[in-house]
Design a protein around this motif. Sequence first.
Motif, PDB file in Angstrom:
ATOM      1  N   ALA A   1      -0.876  -4.851   4.004  1.00 29.70           N
ATOM      2  CA  ALA A   1      -2.655  -4.727   4.522  1.00 29.70           C
ATOM      3  C   ALA A   1      -2.783  -3.316   5.059  1.00 29.70           C
ATOM      4  O   ALA A   1      -1.550  -2.825   5.986  1.00 29.70           O
ATOM      5  N   ASN A   2      -3.704  -2.778   5.023  1.00 22.15           N
ATOM      6  CA  ASN A   2      -4.399  -1.583   5.840  1.00 22.15           C
ATOM      7  C   ASN A   2      -5.499  -1.663   6.150  1.00 22.15           C
ATOM      8  O   ASN A   2      -6.496  -2.564   5.357  1.00 22.15           O
ATOM      9  N   LEU A   3      -6.329  -0.695   6.509  1.00 20.12           N
ATOM     10  CA  LEU A   3      -7.745  -0.708   6.641  1.00 20.12           C
ATOM     11  C   LEU A   3      -8.487  -0.384   5.335  1.00 20.12           C
ATOM     12  O   LEU A   3      -9.828  -0.992   5.446  1.00 20.12           O
ATOM     13  N   LEU A   4      -8.004   0.012   4.531  1.00 16.16           N
ATOM     14  CA  LEU A   4      -8.651   0.155   3.090  1.00 16.16           C
ATOM     15  C   LEU A   4      -8.513  -1.130   2.182  1.00 16.16           C
ATOM     16  O   LEU A   4      -9.650  -1.338   1.633  1.00 16.16           O
ATOM     17  N   HIS A   5      -7.380  -1.985   2.271  1.00 14.48           N
ATOM     18  CA  HIS A   5      -7.043  -2.846   1.344  1.00 14.48           C
ATOM     19  C   HIS A   5      -6.250  -3.775   1.756  1.00 14.48           C
ATOM     20  O   HIS A   5      -5.365  -3.755   2.912  1.00 14.48           O
ATOM     21  N   ILE A   6      -5.967  -5.049   1.256  1.00 15.29           N
ATOM     22  CA  ILE A   6      -4.922  -6.004   1.293  1.00 15.29           C
ATOM     23  C   ILE A   6      -4.477  -6.336  -0.103  1.00 15.29           C
ATOM     24  O   ILE A   6      -5.300  -6.647  -1.207  1.00 15.29           O
TER      25      ILE A   6
END
Length: 401
Positions: free
Chosen positions: A183-188
């Motif tokens: 996960a990160n701020l753009l996607h999982i």
Amino acid sequence: MGGQVKTVVLAYSGGLDTSVILRWLKDAYGCEIVTFTADIGQGEEVEPARHKAEMMGVKRIFIEDLREQFVRDYVFPMFRANTLYEGAYLLGTSIARPLIAKRQIEIAREVGADAVAHGATGKGNDQVRFELTYYALAPDIRVIAPWREWDLNSRATLLDYARQHQIPVPSDKEGEPPYSMDANLLHISYEGRALEDPWIEPDEAMFRRSVAPEAAPNTPCSIEIGFEAGDAVALDGVPMTPAVLLERLNEIAGANGVGRMDLVENRFVGMKSRGVYETPGGTVLLAAHRAIESITLDREAAHLKDDLMPRYAALIYNGFWFSPERLALQKLIDETQARVTGTVRVKLYKGNVTITGRKSPFSLYDQSIATFEADSVYDQRDAEGFIKLNALRLRVAARLS
């Protein structure tokens, strides 16, 4: 294992795998371990990684909030190109690796380390992305990839090693987990294990950032995204920093069932892989960016960008963010974005993203020319010669057939 290592900087999440790697590095190399944990919006606290590293005897610990840098310097430049890998994947995992690896190299220089290490497996793309970045920025750095070196070749042996060395094993790690998650701020992203059969539908309980489209509200949600020079800068008229704007878009789009993707992709290392992704904010951002470009970009500039995009996407997917060709393409892409400024209105409804309006002070859309009514600029009789000139080669070929 290739000679003496004095100090290694480890990309450390604080999870079980990298905790095992931390201890294994000490056993295998007898070196000092420096840990680096990056907050790129994975949605969980990163400070516990400090406590775990301290418990395992680490003296130099780096924990850094890179969310704004991640979106501003990596996600947004990528979105200026409308980037999709194989026509679908928004590259959420791919775009995070060069940032983490770059900061690792910077820390290695700061502490005088002679090696860096990561926890990527030997069958995936991430090992390539990390290491290509390492070598692009520090050509003589020593790289340690434990999954390619050790004999902990199964989940059971990894857990046994953890217990043997008093590394805490979370209860949810005792059984075989249903999938791996990043996960990160753009996607999982969700991959592996239960998802390895591409015929099996993902379990609805798996998703964390979006509701199912059929469970989304019955009333459409309308938002306005403001752009300046190709980057989103405001939401509903409120200026926001890159990370804050993307986080808010994630919340709004996810609540409306937007952003799920189930695909089989071609990994750089040669195999096909099934991945399930949640990219709610990014899905909206892509549609909105294309919409503002539709009225601000010259036709041939837009078509050139579309021609180059698959190559640009492959470079990011394969780990060549710091390659000369990606940097050159970025300059061309950024040059096209100077007047990609304005506002886009978007309607979100049960998983759908619909553009309902776009406006710009630099719009090339001229209603007086586009109209079907009479105008003084476009002489419709000119089209006859235009068509005949373009048909010439087709008519010549047809006479020979």
